[in-house]
Design an enzyme around this catalytic site. Structure first.
Site, PDB file in Angstrom:
ATOM      1  N   SER A 158       1.002  -1.356  -0.047  1.00  0.00           N
ATOM      2  CA  SER A 158       0.117   0.025  -0.154  1.00  0.00           C
ATOM      3  C   SER A 158       0.716   1.155   0.038  1.00  0.00           C
ATOM      4  CB  SER A 158      -0.926  -0.041   1.104  1.00  0.00           C
ATOM      5  OG  SER A 158      -1.884  -1.217   1.175  1.00  0.00           O
TER       6      SER A 158
ATOM      7  N   HIS B  36       0.114   3.683   4.435  1.00  0.00           N
ATOM      8  CA  HIS B  36      -0.809   4.270   3.575  1.00  0.00           C
ATOM      9  C   HIS B  36      -0.719   5.657   3.513  1.00  0.00           C
ATOM     10  CE1 HIS B  36      -2.728   0.416   4.554  1.00  0.00           C
ATOM     11  NE2 HIS B  36      -3.442   0.334   3.347  1.00  0.00           N
TER      12      HIS B  36
END
Length: 372
Positions: free
Chosen positions: A246, A311
């Site tokens: 991610s 993220h």
């Protein structure tokens, strides 16, 4: 007449005193009548460079760069200042294109905000080298996931399986001395949903970006997001492991979305507002899901669940470093002061994170869950 002969003709006949400059009138006559066949779009851009010049001459080196398919800085400045216009119809009106060229045109409108850049990329685009980085990376991630899925007989929430967390690819704070884990965690995924989300975005956004900006730039951006993700977790969420790509995916997505926002008027990709909203909703929901799994896991587990900070750090990398990479299409990054500022900032962060991982855990007395 070959290209080397043309260069020699230019230097001997049009610049006999080797001043480095060529009169506009002489250059225009040469461009219109020489025997070397140029692509019509390239010839048009050469003449546009001449017309934009305010001093009545053309730099010999800039001419050589353009003939070798490199746009000079003065040509880019002429474009930015609006001192020249291209007379042909827009690229979207091109007819009779094959499947590959239609796809290249789609990529040009998807990624580039300037019609001149789109046409330049369209006419210079080649099949070699192909955009292999994102494709190979996605294939390897799928293969690794399938191997662990078959071995564990578990395809969702794999982190709840102790053998999954024993993998030498997972980043775990107890194994942070094994440096490769700060990168290799990108091949491991929580389950089908995380893998599917990352693979879809990598192919839909990463491949077009790689086609336009090249393997080196996009792989650098992706890997910067990956390493920033694991190092940020090691600083802000010191007890948590990390899995999934991610960090790199969010670096690509945030860079592309930021580029679209910064060049909103020039972007001609269809349904850009709807697509941006959908991308933001998907990215936000994925972050929300990661936060939920980190703090409110649906099943009891033996230790902390993977962190969501990768993220966020990937998104920061994309907006900062990635925006500069995507904005500077076909321009050398090392010639830009802002690029070196970003590189210096990123190296400073890396050094800080390294020292943090060496000393901070013991100084702060952080109780790390035992490695699986």
């Amino acid at each position: 007449m070959d290209r080397s002969s043309l260069f020699q003709l230019i230097q001997e006949q049009l610049d006999p005193e080797q001043t480095g400059f060529i009169a506009v009138e002489n250059f225009t006559s040469l461009a219109e009548h020489h025997e070397l066949q140029l692509d019509p779009s390239k010839l048009e851009m050469l003449l546009a460079l001449v017309q934009s010049n305010e001093h009545g001459h053309v730099c010999y080196q800039e001419l050589i760069e353009l003939l070798n398919s490199k746009r000079s800085s003065s040509f880019r400045r002429a474009i930015a200042n609006g001192r020249r216009t291209l007379q042909r119809e827009i690229l979207l009106d091109e007819t009779g294109l094959g499947v590959y060229k239609r796809f290249v045109r789609y990529v040009a409108y998807e990624i580039l905000p300037c019609e001149t850049d789109r046409r330049w990329y369209f006419h210079q685009s080649r099949l070699c080298p192909p955009p292999v980085f994102m494709a190979i990376l996605t294939i390897v991630q799928i293969i690794v996931f399938m191997c662990y899925g078959v071995m564990l007989n578990k395809w969702v929430l794999q982190t709840y399986q102790p053998d999954f967390m024993k993998s030498p690819l997972v980043y775990h704070p107890g194994h942070r001395a094994q440096i490769w884990r700060f990168f290799s965690y990108m091949f491991m995924h929580v389950g089908l949903e995380q893998l599917g989300f990352n693979a879809l975005l990598q192919l839909m956004i990463g491949v077009p970006l790689e086609m336009v900006h090249g393997i080196l730039r996009i792989s650098l951006l992706y890997m910067a997001g990956v390493i920033a993700g694991s190092l940020t977790v090691s600083i802000t969420d010191m007890r948590a492991p990390v899995v999934g790509g991610s960090g790199g995916v969010y670096a690509l997505c945030s860079a592309h979305l930021a580029n679209v926002v910064m060049n909103w008027a020039g972007m001609k990709c269809p349904y850009k507002l709807l697509r941006m909203i959908l991308a933001l909703v998907c990215m936000s929901s994925e972050v929300g899901r990661a936060v939920w799994l980190r703090f409110s896991p649906p099943l009891p587990s033996s230790g902390p669940q993977p962190s969501f900070m990768a993220h966020l750090s990937g998104a920061v990398v994309g907006i900062s470093m990635g925006l500069l990479i995507l904005r500077s299409y076909e321009e050398s990054l090392h010639k830009q002061c802002s690029w070196w500022v970003l590189i210096f900032s990123f190296i400073t962060f890396l050094l800080f994170a390294i020292f943090w991982n060496i000393f901070a855990y013991e100084l702060l007395g952080v109780q790390i869950p035992p490695p699986p």
